[in-house]
Design an enzyme around this catalytic site. Structure first.
Site, mmCIF file in Angstrom:
data_model
loop_
_atom_site.group_PDB
_atom_site.id
_atom_site.type_symbol
_atom_site.label_atom_id
_atom_site.label_comp_id
_atom_site.label_asym_id
_atom_site.label_seq_id
_atom_site.Cartn_x
_atom_site.Cartn_y
_atom_site.Cartn_z
ATOM 1 N N ARG A 55 0.805 -1.219 0.000
ATOM 2 C CA ARG A 55 0.000 0.000 0.000
ATOM 3 C C ARG A 55 0.842 1.275 0.000
ATOM 4 O O ARG A 55 0.333 2.357 -0.281
ATOM 5 C CB ARG A 55 -0.976 -0.032 1.171
ATOM 6 N N HIS A 59 -0.032 5.241 -1.459
ATOM 7 C CA HIS A 59 0.037 6.417 -0.600
ATOM 8 C C HIS A 59 1.201 7.328 -0.965
ATOM 9 O O HIS A 59 1.183 8.518 -0.648
ATOM 10 C CB HIS A 59 0.127 5.985 0.862
ATOM 11 N N ASP A 60 2.209 6.797 -1.625
ATOM 12 C CA ASP A 60 3.323 7.622 -2.072
ATOM 13 C C ASP A 60 3.028 8.275 -3.419
ATOM 14 O O ASP A 60 3.174 9.491 -3.583
ATOM 15 C CB ASP A 60 4.596 6.777 -2.171
ATOM 16 N N GLY A 65 3.512 12.414 -6.892
ATOM 17 C CA GLY A 65 4.251 11.444 -7.673
ATOM 18 C C GLY A 65 5.017 10.442 -6.825
ATOM 19 O O GLY A 65 5.122 10.579 -5.605
ATOM 20 N N ASP A 67 7.862 9.427 -5.305
ATOM 21 C CA ASP A 67 9.141 10.068 -4.991
ATOM 22 C C ASP A 67 9.666 9.718 -3.604
ATOM 23 O O ASP A 67 10.614 10.339 -3.119
ATOM 24 C CB ASP A 67 9.024 11.587 -5.120
ATOM 25 N N GLU A 81 4.608 12.763 5.936
ATOM 26 C CA GLU A 81 3.292 12.256 5.547
ATOM 27 C C GLU A 81 2.822 11.071 6.380
ATOM 28 O O GLU A 81 1.682 10.620 6.254
ATOM 29 C CB GLU A 81 3.327 11.877 4.062
ATOM 30 N N ASN A 87 -2.901 8.067 6.901
ATOM 31 C CA ASN A 87 -1.743 7.216 7.186
ATOM 32 C C ASN A 87 -1.541 6.911 8.662
ATOM 33 O O ASN A 87 -1.070 5.824 9.008
ATOM 34 C CB ASN A 87 -0.464 7.877 6.651
ATOM 35 N N PRO A 156 -8.034 9.084 -0.224
ATOM 36 C CA PRO A 156 -9.459 8.888 0.072
ATOM 37 C C PRO A 156 -9.696 8.302 1.462
ATOM 38 O O PRO A 156 -8.835 7.618 2.030
ATOM 39 C CB PRO A 156 -9.905 7.896 -1.012
ATOM 40 N N HIS A 186 -6.704 -4.767 -1.788
ATOM 41 C CA HIS A 186 -7.266 -5.182 -0.503
ATOM 42 C C HIS A 186 -7.516 -6.679 -0.445
ATOM 43 O O HIS A 186 -8.152 -7.173 0.488
ATOM 44 C CB HIS A 186 -8.551 -4.408 -0.225
ATOM 45 N N ASP A 238 -10.440 -9.343 3.355
ATOM 46 C CA ASP A 238 -11.276 -10.315 2.650
ATOM 47 C C ASP A 238 -11.113 -11.663 3.326
ATOM 48 O O ASP A 238 -10.418 -11.790 4.340
ATOM 49 C CB ASP A 238 -10.999 -10.352 1.143
ATOM 50 N N ASP A 245 -5.583 -12.984 -4.356
ATOM 51 C CA ASP A 245 -6.460 -13.679 -5.292
ATOM 52 C C ASP A 245 -7.679 -12.806 -5.558
ATOM 53 O O ASP A 245 -7.689 -11.623 -5.210
ATOM 54 C CB ASP A 245 -6.865 -15.051 -4.734
#
Length: 324
Positions: A55, A59-60, A65, A67, A81, A87, A156, A186, A238, A245
């Protein structure tokens, strides 16, 4: 009168070069092997860690971009961040990146960027848990700063609906197919009770649970996350949380999506068809996921960068020399 000359030594600040596969084939040919070896050890030690690392790419890359800005710790002058709204108490396993970077610095000092480590490790997290493997494009530079505010504004919320997600992805030239496929990240990992309390007890301010939840699944979540729960307690995203999968999509079809932002992909007409497709055709999901991850990895900063020696801090800048 005098002339002021400022020399910046051992620091090259240039825009990121074009990305390409095999970028380190001559300068650090063992780079990808080193990253995967550390990821294998991390998976054996704590399976959840590789899901967390995967993930990092999302988030990066969404914040200015790909970075490596996500990896920077706070300083007296810059808020990193890691404590952004999306986060804090959520992203974890930064120490795995530290371990990868340490191994790479021993093998090839000053060659492999932290931004590229995120891309390689994210790919490996998927491949090592049963998902697709693919060739990554490399050659990124590490940012010289971070933006907690941008991260909080852009990423989000678990409360997001499909419309919000579609609009966000479109800003980055990622389409509906990319959104649905990449949400399949996820397929592995866990999330906190904090992220679903409103779904269980006050969906849309109704004082009632989300009607999209399967009743039996809702009963399970009620036991996992009662009103008085420590909201940092986690549940599986899940039914097969350590295997990459298409079970995630099967769960959405059955009303068993853990997060509101996930379940809304099945209740929203524009995304429902893709959820159904991926729930019955894992190969189509894998293909679309790889395409989405490559596109996500292509998001680049237009700011100067460097190759950090430590992923948590910007390289030290030598004091300027003044010649009279």
């Amino acid at each position: 009168m005098f002339m002021l000359l400022i020399f910046i030594i051992n620091t090259v600040l240039v825009a990121s070069a074009d990305l390409k596969p095999g970028y380190y084939s001559k300068t650090c040919p063992q780079a990808e092997t080193i990253v995967r070896d550390v990821m294998k050890k991390s998976l054996l030690k704590e399976p959840r860690s590789v899901a967390s690392i995967m993930r990092f790419q999302f988030h990066d890359c969404f914040v200015n971009g790909c970075d490596g800005s996500l990896l920077l710790d706070d300083t007296p002058t810059v808020l990193g961040e890691k404590l952004a709204l999306s986060n804090i108490n959520s992203l974890r396993s930064f120490e795995v990146v530290d371990e990868i970077k340490e191994a790479l610095e021993k093998a090839c000092p000053g060659i492999v960027s932290c931004a590229d480590i995120i891309i390689m490790a994210s790919r490996d997290a998927v491949a090592l848990t049963g998902g697709p493997d693919w060739q990554v494009k490399l050659g990124r530079l590490d940012s010289l700063s971070a933006s907690q505010q941008n991260s909080s504004d852009i990423m989000p919320s678990p409360r997001s609906n499909a419309t919000t997600l579609i609009n966000l992805f479109q800003k980055y030239n990622l389409d509906v197919k990319d959104l649905v496929a990449l949400s399949g990240s996820h397929s592995i990992g866990k999330a906190r009770c904090f992220s679903i309390m409103f779904r269980l007890y006050n969906q849309s301010g109704s004082g009632k649970p989300d009607p999209a939840l399967d009743p039996d699944f809702r009963a399970e979540l009620d036991k996992l996350c009662p009103l008085d729960v420590d909201q940092n307690k986690t549940g599986n995203l899940d039914a097969t949380p350590v295997i990459f999968d298409n079970q995630y999509f099967k769960d959405l079809v059955g009303g068993k999506g853990f997060l509101n932002s996930d379940q809304t992909l099945f209740t929203f007409p524009q995304t429902q068809g893709l959820v159904r497709l991926y729930s019955i055709d894992q190969n189509e999901f894998f293909k679309a996921f790889v395409e989405g991850m490559v596109k996500l990895g292509d998001l680049q900063s237009d700011q100067p960068g460097e190759i950090r020696k430590n992923c948590r801090v910007v390289n030290p800048r030598p004091a300027p020399h003044v010649l009279y």
